[in-house]
Design a protein around this motif. Structure first.
Motif, PDB file in Angstrom:
ATOM      1  N   TRP A  16       0.818  -1.221   0.000  1.00  0.00           N
ATOM      2  CA  TRP A  16       0.000   0.000   0.000  1.00  0.00           C
ATOM      3  C   TRP A  16       0.853   1.273   0.000  1.00  0.00           C
ATOM      4  O   TRP A  16       0.323   2.365   0.159  1.00  0.00           O
ATOM      5  N   THR A  17       2.180   1.133  -0.180  1.00  0.00           N
ATOM      6  CA  THR A  17       3.011   2.343  -0.220  1.00  0.00           C
ATOM      7  C   THR A  17       3.633   2.505  -1.612  1.00  0.00           C
ATOM      8  O   THR A  17       3.773   1.536  -2.355  1.00  0.00           O
ATOM      9  N   ASP A  18       4.005   3.764  -1.918  1.00  0.00           N
ATOM     10  CA  ASP A  18       4.683   3.989  -3.194  1.00  0.00           C
ATOM     11  C   ASP A  18       6.192   3.767  -3.015  1.00  0.00           C
ATOM     12  O   ASP A  18       6.636   3.351  -1.942  1.00  0.00           O
ATOM     13  N   ARG A  19       6.952   4.064  -4.030  1.00  0.00           N
ATOM     14  CA  ARG A  19       8.395   3.797  -3.980  1.00  0.00           C
ATOM     15  C   ARG A  19       9.106   4.615  -2.919  1.00  0.00           C
ATOM     16  O   ARG A  19      10.172   4.259  -2.459  1.00  0.00           O
ATOM     17  N   GLN A  20       8.496   5.736  -2.544  1.00  0.00           N
ATOM     18  CA  GLN A  20       9.100   6.577  -1.489  1.00  0.00           C
ATOM     19  C   GLN A  20       8.657   6.128  -0.101  1.00  0.00           C
ATOM     20  O   GLN A  20       9.022   6.746   0.892  1.00  0.00           O
ATOM     21  N   GLY A  21       7.831   5.103  -0.031  1.00  0.00           N
ATOM     22  CA  GLY A  21       7.375   4.597   1.259  1.00  0.00           C
ATOM     23  C   GLY A  21       6.166   5.342   1.809  1.00  0.00           C
ATOM     24  O   GLY A  21       5.761   5.121   2.941  1.00  0.00           O
ATOM     25  N   ARG A  22       5.563   6.223   0.983  1.00  0.00           N
ATOM     26  CA  ARG A  22       4.369   6.946   1.435  1.00  0.00           C
ATOM     27  C   ARG A  22       3.112   6.152   1.085  1.00  0.00           C
ATOM     28  O   ARG A  22       3.101   5.439   0.074  1.00  0.00           O
ATOM     29  N   PHE A  23       2.068   6.308   1.921  1.00  0.00           N
ATOM     30  CA  PHE A  23       0.822   5.603   1.652  1.00  0.00           C
ATOM     31  C   PHE A  23       0.235   6.073   0.316  1.00  0.00           C
ATOM     32  O   PHE A  23       0.167   7.273   0.049  1.00  0.00           O
ATOM     33  N   SER A  24      -0.181   5.104  -0.518  1.00  0.00           N
ATOM     34  CA  SER A  24      -0.798   5.460  -1.803  1.00  0.00           C
ATOM     35  C   SER A  24      -2.233   4.936  -1.800  1.00  0.00           C
ATOM     36  O   SER A  24      -2.451   3.735  -1.620  1.00  0.00           O
ATOM     37  N   GLN A  25      -3.184   5.856  -1.993  1.00  0.00           N
ATOM     38  CA  GLN A  25      -4.601   5.439  -1.986  1.00  0.00           C
ATOM     39  C   GLN A  25      -4.873   4.419  -3.079  1.00  0.00           C
ATOM     40  O   GLN A  25      -5.569   3.422  -2.860  1.00  0.00           O
ATOM     41  N   LEU A  26      -4.303   4.666  -4.260  1.00  0.00           N
ATOM     42  CA  LEU A  26      -4.553   3.775  -5.395  1.00  0.00           C
ATOM     43  C   LEU A  26      -4.028   2.368  -5.102  1.00  0.00           C
ATOM     44  O   LEU A  26      -4.732   1.367  -5.293  1.00  0.00           O
ATOM     45  N   ARG A  27      -2.800   2.307  -4.580  1.00  0.00           N
ATOM     46  CA  ARG A  27      -2.207   0.985  -4.291  1.00  0.00           C
ATOM     47  C   ARG A  27      -2.929   0.304  -3.130  1.00  0.00           C
ATOM     48  O   ARG A  27      -3.169  -0.899  -3.153  1.00  0.00           O
ATOM     49  N   GLY A  28      -3.290   1.106  -2.131  1.00  0.00           N
ATOM     50  CA  GLY A  28      -3.994   0.544  -0.968  1.00  0.00           C
ATOM     51  C   GLY A  28      -5.341  -0.033  -1.392  1.00  0.00           C
ATOM     52  O   GLY A  28      -5.685  -1.174  -1.025  1.00  0.00           O
ATOM     53  N   ALA A  29      -6.087   0.729  -2.205  1.00  0.00           N
ATOM     54  CA  ALA A  29      -7.414   0.269  -2.634  1.00  0.00           C
ATOM     55  C   ALA A  29      -7.290  -0.969  -3.516  1.00  0.00           C
ATOM     56  O   ALA A  29      -8.054  -1.931  -3.389  1.00  0.00           O
ATOM     57  N   THR A  30      -6.281  -0.963  -4.410  1.00  0.00           N
ATOM     58  CA  THR A  30      -6.097  -2.120  -5.306  1.00  0.00           C
ATOM     59  C   THR A  30      -5.772  -3.366  -4.493  1.00  0.00           C
ATOM     60  O   THR A  30      -6.350  -4.437  -4.719  1.00  0.00           O
ATOM     61  N   PHE A  31      -4.866  -3.208  -3.527  1.00  0.00           N
ATOM     62  CA  PHE A  31      -4.471  -4.358  -2.705  1.00  0.00           C
ATOM     63  C   PHE A  31      -5.693  -4.928  -1.975  1.00  0.00           C
ATOM     64  O   PHE A  31      -5.919  -6.147  -1.967  1.00  0.00           O
ATOM     65  N   ALA A  32      -6.514  -4.032  -1.406  1.00  0.00           N
ATOM     66  CA  ALA A  32      -7.707  -4.481  -0.665  1.00  0.00           C
ATOM     67  C   ALA A  32      -8.662  -5.216  -1.616  1.00  0.00           C
ATOM     68  O   ALA A  32      -9.166  -6.303  -1.286  1.00  0.00           O
ATOM     69  N   LEU A  33      -8.858  -4.645  -2.819  1.00  0.00           N
ATOM     70  CA  LEU A  33      -9.788  -5.280  -3.770  1.00  0.00           C
ATOM     71  C   LEU A  33      -9.285  -6.655  -4.223  1.00  0.00           C
ATOM     72  O   LEU A  33     -10.072  -7.575  -4.416  1.00  0.00           O
ATOM     73  N   LEU A  34      -7.959  -6.769  -4.372  1.00  0.00           N
ATOM     74  CA  LEU A  34      -7.401  -8.057  -4.815  1.00  0.00           C
ATOM     75  C   LEU A  34      -7.598  -9.148  -3.767  1.00  0.00           C
ATOM     76  O   LEU A  34      -7.684 -10.333  -4.087  1.00  0.00           O
ATOM     77  N   LEU A  35      -7.668  -8.719  -2.503  1.00  0.00           N
ATOM     78  CA  LEU A  35      -7.838  -9.702  -1.433  1.00  0.00           C
ATOM     79  C   LEU A  35      -9.290 -10.164  -1.288  1.00  0.00           C
ATOM     80  O   LEU A  35      -9.544 -11.252  -0.767  1.00  0.00           O
ATOM     81  N   VAL A  36     -10.236  -9.317  -1.749  1.00  0.00           N
ATOM     82  CA  VAL A  36     -11.660  -9.600  -1.495  1.00  0.00           C
ATOM     83  C   VAL A  36     -12.097 -10.996  -1.979  1.00  0.00           C
ATOM     84  O   VAL A  36     -12.669 -11.759  -1.195  1.00  0.00           O
ATOM     85  N   PRO A  37     -11.814 -11.391  -3.258  1.00  0.00           N
ATOM     86  CA  PRO A  37     -12.283 -12.718  -3.688  1.00  0.00           C
ATOM     87  C   PRO A  37     -11.726 -13.853  -2.824  1.00  0.00           C
ATOM     88  O   PRO A  37     -12.449 -14.799  -2.502  1.00  0.00           O
ATOM     89  N   ALA A  38     -10.451 -13.733  -2.420  1.00  0.00           N
ATOM     90  CA  ALA A  38      -9.845 -14.801  -1.607  1.00  0.00           C
ATOM     91  C   ALA A  38     -10.532 -14.855  -0.235  1.00  0.00           C
ATOM     92  O   ALA A  38     -10.850 -15.941   0.273  1.00  0.00           O
ATOM     93  N   LEU A  39     -10.784 -13.681   0.344  1.00  0.00           N
ATOM     94  CA  LEU A  39     -11.420 -13.651   1.659  1.00  0.00           C
ATOM     95  C   LEU A  39     -12.856 -14.178   1.577  1.00  0.00           C
ATOM     96  O   LEU A  39     -13.317 -14.914   2.458  1.00  0.00           O
ATOM     97  N   MET A  40     -13.552 -13.807   0.485  1.00  0.00           N
ATOM     98  CA  MET A  40     -14.936 -14.288   0.337  1.00  0.00           C
ATOM     99  C   MET A  40     -14.969 -15.807   0.157  1.00  0.00           C
ATOM    100  O   MET A  40     -15.857 -16.487   0.672  1.00  0.00           O
ATOM    101  N   LEU A  41     -13.964 -16.308  -0.559  1.00  0.00           N
ATOM    102  CA  LEU A  41     -13.889 -17.762  -0.758  1.00  0.00           C
ATOM    103  C   LEU A  41     -13.628 -18.469   0.579  1.00  0.00           C
ATOM    104  O   LEU A  41     -14.281 -19.477   0.903  1.00  0.00           O
ATOM    105  N   LEU A  42     -12.705 -17.905   1.359  1.00  0.00           N
ATOM    106  CA  LEU A  42     -12.407 -18.504   2.670  1.00  0.00           C
ATOM    107  C   LEU A  42     -13.645 -18.474   3.567  1.00  0.00           C
ATOM    108  O   LEU A  42     -13.964 -19.449   4.259  1.00  0.00           O
ATOM    109  N   TYR A  43     -14.364 -17.354   3.520  1.00  0.00           N
ATOM    110  CA  TYR A  43     -15.558 -17.213   4.344  1.00  0.00           C
ATOM    111  C   TYR A  43     -16.615 -18.255   3.920  1.00  0.00           C
ATOM    112  O   TYR A  43     -17.204 -18.944   4.756  1.00  0.00           O
ATOM    113  N   ALA A  44     -16.828 -18.374   2.585  1.00  0.00           N
ATOM    114  CA  ALA A  44     -17.825 -19.330   2.083  1.00  0.00           C
ATOM    115  C   ALA A  44     -17.440 -20.755   2.488  1.00  0.00           C
ATOM    116  O   ALA A  44     -18.298 -21.568   2.850  1.00  0.00           O
TER     117      ALA A  44
END
Ligand code: HEM
Length: 299
Positions: A16-44
């Motif tokens: 969730w950070t950029d190359r300078q180590g700062r929080f990036s909204q775009l990267r943070g949101a993408t990372f969270a979205l990429l995890l959603v299907p795996a988490l939903m599968l685990l939950y199911a």
């Protein structure tokens, strides 16, 4: 002092950070979205909601998400240019690695489903064509994954881009694997293939240095929609007794949909292309004027 440097280096590695180590909204949101299907599968799975064949269902879900994320990865470069959105490149590697993670999960689930009977697994992969091409695609994705680090990019130099262009044939293998195992209904596989065609058209527009304009993008959208209808018609004609004319006619009819779920893949693809044309047009209208025009006039 040294620990501060190490901390900064570690921070720049976080998803969730950029190359300078700062929080990036775009990267943070993408990372969270990429995890959603795996988490939903685990939950199911935890809630016993995966039906009578839970391993098979999990294999299907991980495979489907791998292909969806692969298409999203291929969309990064054209969208970055079409929408003049430079920051998008910062999520490409993460998307690609997510494809690899879902595909490795897919293979692991397959091995569990086969009770880790290695002899049977190897013979099935060797005997069944759709598994063989899935395996080749997986090997390709592993090669791209291990060469995606900054160090490897530096080390491989000019060869890196050539190697990573393999993502296109790998995607084709993944899509054929998807279609071949789909049995009767290939709607999802055809939809993903149509989106792939649309993205390849965008790539072609830049490669052939064509002027990108709204009419050109509308043309690409309609062409990709037509290509999707042809792919669907050809597939059914070759693999089943369904009349090619009926399938094509269903694609030609855009007014009498009984329900939302029955919208044909060709129409989704054309619609996606038209939305891209619209957003491109809006971005072009609101984007900054060229640098020279912004400079104050000198006497
Ligand atoms: C060693 C490699 C692979 C093996 C052993 C494997 C195995 C399987 C199996 C057993 C199925 C279900 C077939 C059925 O139920 O009849 C499947 C479906 C699928 N696989 Fe793979 N696969 C591999 C690689 C890949 C790769 C590389 C991708 C994508 C890039 C992929 C995407 C899919 C998709 C999209 C489906 C269908 C999902 C659905 O219908 O909902 N697979 N695979």
């Amino acid at each position: 002092m040294r620990s501060a440097t190490v901390n900064a280096a570690l921070r720049s590695w976080l998803p969730w950070t950029d190359r300078q180590g700062r929080f990036s909204q775009l990267r943070g949101a993408t990372f969270a979205l990429l995890l959603v299907p795996a988490l939903m599968l685990l939950y199911a799975a935890w809630m016993h909601q995966l039906g009578s064949k839970p391993w098979t269902e999990a294999i299907h879900q991980t495979g489907t998400w791998a292909v969806r994320f692969l298409i999203a990865t291929l969309a990064v470069s054209p969208f970055r240019r079409l929408f003049d959105w430079g920051k998008l490149i910062g999520i490409r590697r993460m998307l690609g690695l997510a494809v690899l993670a879902y595909v490795l999960g897919h293979l692991t689930l397959y091995c569990i489903d086969m009770a880790f009977n290695w002899g049977l697994i190897v013979s099935e992969i060797a005997k069944r064509f759709y598994l063989t091409i899935g395996f080749v695609a997986l090997l390709g994705l592993v090669a791209l994954g291990v060469t995606s680090t900054d160090g490897m990019i530096r080390r491989l130099g000019g060869k890196w881009q050539k190697l990573h262009n393999l993502v296109y044939p790998i995607a084709v293998l993944g899509l054929v694997h998807f279609a071949l195992q789909s049995k009767i209904d290939v709607t999802q596989a055809v939809l993903m293939s149509g989106l792939f065609v649309l993205l390849m058209l965008y790539r072609g527009l830049y490669r052939w240095k064509l002027t990108i304009s709204i009419p050109v993008l509308i043309g690409a959208a309609l062409f990709a929609g037509l290509a999707t209808a042809v792919i669907e018609t050809t597939w059914y004609a070759l693999t089943s007794g369904v009349s090619a004319r009926l399938v094509f006619e269903a694609n030609a009819d855009i007014l009498t949909y009984p329900e939302f779920a029955s919208v044909r893949p060709a129409h989704w693809v054309a619609l996606a292309g038209l939305v891209v044309a619209l957003v491109h047009g809006l971005r072009a209208r609101t984007s900054r004027p060229p640098r020279r025009a912004r400079q104050p006039a000198t006497a």
